[in-house]
Design a protein around this motif. Sequence first.
Motif, mmCIF file in Angstrom:
data_model
loop_
_atom_site.group_PDB
_atom_site.id
_atom_site.type_symbol
_atom_site.label_atom_id
_atom_site.label_comp_id
_atom_site.label_asym_id
_atom_site.label_seq_id
_atom_site.Cartn_x
_atom_site.Cartn_y
_atom_site.Cartn_z
ATOM 1 N N TRP A 1 20.352 33.095 17.004
ATOM 2 C CA TRP A 1 20.377 34.083 18.088
ATOM 3 C C TRP A 1 20.512 35.515 17.592
ATOM 4 C CZ3 TRP A 1 18.265 33.792 22.513
ATOM 5 C CH2 TRP A 1 18.081 32.550 23.113
ATOM 6 N N SER A 2 20.509 35.705 16.279
ATOM 7 C CA SER A 2 20.376 37.065 15.748
ATOM 8 C C SER A 2 18.903 37.415 15.533
ATOM 9 C CB SER A 2 21.132 37.204 14.421
ATOM 10 O OG SER A 2 20.474 36.481 13.384
ATOM 11 N N LEU A 3 17.999 36.421 15.644
ATOM 12 C CA LEU A 3 16.589 36.650 15.341
ATOM 13 C C LEU A 3 15.812 37.356 16.452
ATOM 14 C CD1 LEU A 3 15.731 33.281 13.522
ATOM 15 C CD2 LEU A 3 16.301 35.498 12.511
ATOM 16 N N PRO A 4 16.009 37.041 17.743
ATOM 17 C CA PRO A 4 15.234 37.760 18.768
ATOM 18 C C PRO A 4 15.387 39.276 18.698
ATOM 19 C CG PRO A 4 16.239 35.823 19.732
ATOM 20 C CD PRO A 4 16.799 35.953 18.341
ATOM 21 N N SER A 5 16.560 39.763 18.335
ATOM 22 C CA SER A 5 16.774 41.208 18.281
ATOM 23 C C SER A 5 16.043 41.851 17.108
ATOM 24 C CB SER A 5 18.276 41.517 18.181
ATOM 25 O OG SER A 5 18.793 41.070 16.953
ATOM 26 N N ARG A 6 15.496 41.036 16.205
ATOM 27 C CA ARG A 6 14.698 41.566 15.105
ATOM 28 C C ARG A 6 13.265 41.831 15.556
ATOM 29 N NH1 ARG A 6 17.310 41.603 10.772
ATOM 30 N NH2 ARG A 6 15.494 41.838 9.418
ATOM 31 N N ILE A 7 12.917 41.323 16.732
ATOM 32 C CA ILE A 7 11.579 41.499 17.285
ATOM 33 C C ILE A 7 11.600 42.414 18.500
ATOM 34 C CG2 ILE A 7 9.591 40.270 18.276
ATOM 35 C CD1 ILE A 7 10.658 37.743 16.867
ATOM 36 N N LEU A 8 12.684 42.332 19.296
ATOM 37 C CA LEU A 8 12.729 42.972 20.597
ATOM 38 C C LEU A 8 13.773 44.071 20.659
ATOM 39 C CD1 LEU A 8 12.787 39.630 22.607
ATOM 40 C CD2 LEU A 8 10.772 40.976 22.038
ATOM 41 N N ALA A 9 13.485 45.069 21.486
ATOM 42 C CA ALA A 9 14.441 46.148 21.730
ATOM 43 C C ALA A 9 14.199 46.660 23.143
ATOM 44 C CB ALA A 9 14.264 47.279 20.711
ATOM 45 N N GLY A 10 15.066 47.536 23.605
ATOM 46 C CA GLY A 10 14.894 48.154 24.910
ATOM 47 C C GLY A 10 14.913 47.130 26.029
ATOM 48 N N THR A 11 14.011 47.315 27.025
ATOM 49 C CA THR A 11 13.997 46.426 28.180
ATOM 50 C C THR A 11 13.532 45.018 27.832
ATOM 51 O OG1 THR A 11 11.761 47.139 28.743
ATOM 52 C CG2 THR A 11 13.575 48.336 29.765
ATOM 53 N N ALA A 12 12.907 44.850 26.668
ATOM 54 C CA ALA A 12 12.429 43.523 26.268
ATOM 55 C C ALA A 12 13.560 42.629 25.779
ATOM 56 C CB ALA A 12 11.377 43.646 25.173
ATOM 57 N N ALA A 13 14.707 43.205 25.432
ATOM 58 C CA ALA A 13 15.780 42.419 24.813
ATOM 59 C C ALA A 13 16.263 41.297 25.725
ATOM 60 C CB ALA A 13 16.942 43.327 24.415
ATOM 61 N N ALA A 14 16.623 41.639 26.970
ATOM 62 C CA ALA A 14 17.143 40.621 27.882
ATOM 63 C C ALA A 14 16.047 39.660 28.322
ATOM 64 C CB ALA A 14 17.787 41.279 29.100
ATOM 65 N N GLY A 15 14.862 40.197 28.689
ATOM 66 C CA GLY A 15 13.769 39.342 29.135
ATOM 67 C C GLY A 15 13.268 38.430 28.038
ATOM 68 N N GLY A 16 13.154 38.953 26.818
ATOM 69 C CA GLY A 16 12.705 38.135 25.704
ATOM 70 C C GLY A 16 13.715 37.055 25.355
ATOM 71 N N ALA A 17 14.998 37.424 25.384
ATOM 72 C CA ALA A 17 16.048 36.431 25.136
ATOM 73 C C ALA A 17 16.013 35.351 26.208
ATOM 74 C CB ALA A 17 17.419 37.109 25.119
ATOM 75 N N GLY A 18 15.737 35.774 27.456
ATOM 76 C CA GLY A 18 15.615 34.804 28.530
ATOM 77 C C GLY A 18 14.448 33.858 28.302
ATOM 78 N N LEU A 19 13.334 34.395 27.809
ATOM 79 C CA LEU A 19 12.163 33.572 27.537
ATOM 80 C C LEU A 19 12.466 32.546 26.443
ATOM 81 C CD1 LEU A 19 9.159 33.024 28.044
ATOM 82 C CD2 LEU A 19 8.638 34.735 26.299
ATOM 83 N N VAL A 20 13.081 32.994 25.358
ATOM 84 C CA VAL A 20 13.455 32.074 24.285
ATOM 85 C C VAL A 20 14.453 31.043 24.798
ATOM 86 C CG1 VAL A 20 14.601 31.885 22.034
ATOM 87 C CG2 VAL A 20 12.995 33.749 22.463
ATOM 88 N N ASN A 21 15.334 31.488 25.688
ATOM 89 C CA ASN A 21 16.361 30.599 26.218
ATOM 90 C C ASN A 21 15.788 29.558 27.164
ATOM 91 O OD1 ASN A 21 19.060 30.041 25.848
ATOM 92 N ND2 ASN A 21 19.721 31.173 27.655
ATOM 93 N N ILE A 22 14.550 29.781 27.659
ATOM 94 C CA ILE A 22 13.894 28.755 28.472
ATOM 95 C C ILE A 22 13.693 27.497 27.631
ATOM 96 C CG2 ILE A 22 11.698 28.117 29.557
ATOM 97 C CD1 ILE A 22 11.539 30.914 30.700
ATOM 98 N N GLY A 23 13.341 27.696 26.342
ATOM 99 C CA GLY A 23 13.212 26.547 25.448
ATOM 100 C C GLY A 23 14.508 25.758 25.376
ATOM 101 N N ALA A 24 15.630 26.480 25.304
ATOM 102 C CA ALA A 24 16.934 25.819 25.270
ATOM 103 C C ALA A 24 17.234 25.122 26.591
ATOM 104 C CB ALA A 24 18.024 26.845 24.954
ATOM 105 N N ALA A 25 16.839 25.756 27.704
ATOM 106 C CA ALA A 25 17.104 25.178 29.016
ATOM 107 C C ALA A 25 16.333 23.877 29.227
ATOM 108 C CB ALA A 25 16.748 26.186 30.109
#
Length: 441
Positions: free
Chosen positions: A367-391
């Motif tokens: 979970w330190s990896l998404p922030s290496r790709i995303l910043a700004g408004t993409a941070a929460a939405g991108g983390a949510g997208l990755v978290n769909i895999g977990a869900a």
Amino acid sequence: MAIKLQPAHADSAVLAQPTQSADEVYRKISLRIIPLILVCYFFGYLDRVNVGFAKLQMVSDLNLSEAAYGVGAGLFFIGYLLLQVPAGYLVNRLGVKLSLSASLVLWGIVSVATLLTSNETSFYALRFLLGVTEASFFPGVIAYFSIWFPSFRLSKVMSLLFLAMPLGVIVGGPLSGWIMDATHGGYGLRGWQWMFLLEGLPAIVLGVFLYFNVTGRIDEATWLSDSEKTLVKNEMAAESKGKRTSLLSAVREPALWILFATSFFYNVGNYGLVFWMPTMVKAMGSMSNLQIGLVSAIPYVVASVAMVLNAQHSVKTRERRWHTTIPVVLGGFALLGSVATQATPLLSVLCLTIGVAGIMCTLAMFWSLPSRILAGTAAAGGAGLVNIGAAVAGFVGPSIMGFLKQLTGNTSVGVGLLAVTLFIAGALILSIPRQYMSANQ
């Protein structure tokens, strides 16, 4: 002339500060914001997984089949899944303060209401609603931490946050078992009903408290000096260069989809194990609910230490790929070992301990990896997208375990399948492009 030179002088002073000074600032920030979020996440994780202990009583009380329990446990993640990307949008619209607070209060109410479960349908409905109400919390936390911490510091920060998971079993397991044994029959309620009541109420209180104690912008941090604020803002500005800052651009990034797939396979193993650990321990011999909780806690005591040490070593060496891959692969082999040593409970618990430690070590690093790709408004939405895999995995893992347990009469085949998913996750981590695992970022 002096006025014109002042900003450059200030920037130079910040850039020239030794690493130790920056470390002290971030230590100050960590002490300010992480403990409260850790406590909130602890109760969130406890409210999510205490159904594994409730199963020890409620399956017989409500005449639920093993498969029905597995589906109900997993339905949490269907509700969680449906709200992940919208939750990221809401976090950006409402702000981290309101998003985090509202999520806590609402999931606390649903958790308490779970004591009213009377049949399979109500069990399914309440588990689904719990997932819906928790959906915005994790994207909110990612967005919150992304305000304060550059990505190279996040693995250590996430390892501290994810202490909530092993603590949920170390503390929550024995606590849940004790509540169920000590309160059973009180005021006409079963032990599992008391457990949902007493473990759900703190989330409501914490949600209100959190609203008044979250600092959502660097400039609003009255507890930082001007020079400390400048240091953080400069680091975060440099951090955002070259990253995707909008969700639409982020979804075109192949690495994000590798993270999505990794999140799925990794969490099939993770959640399949979490929700069935009490049942696996119970099968080792005749124990009270409290004793089952204590034995189930052993792997997570070791995991909590291993997770922090692994993350600290990664930060120190600036190496990420193998600190993320080796633990999850080791965890897969350990799960296979737990099946092979079922006849010897001590060895089986040892293997489960190594397996859980490997899983938790990878969790913090991942979970330190998404922030290496995303910043700004993409941070929460991108983390949510990755978290769909977990869900999705959170539904698939417990459901598969329940189906295979009902089909075979034991958990051996299911645990073997969980090990395979961990091996696949390890292979996917190795396929992440080099620039996102580089020590220079």
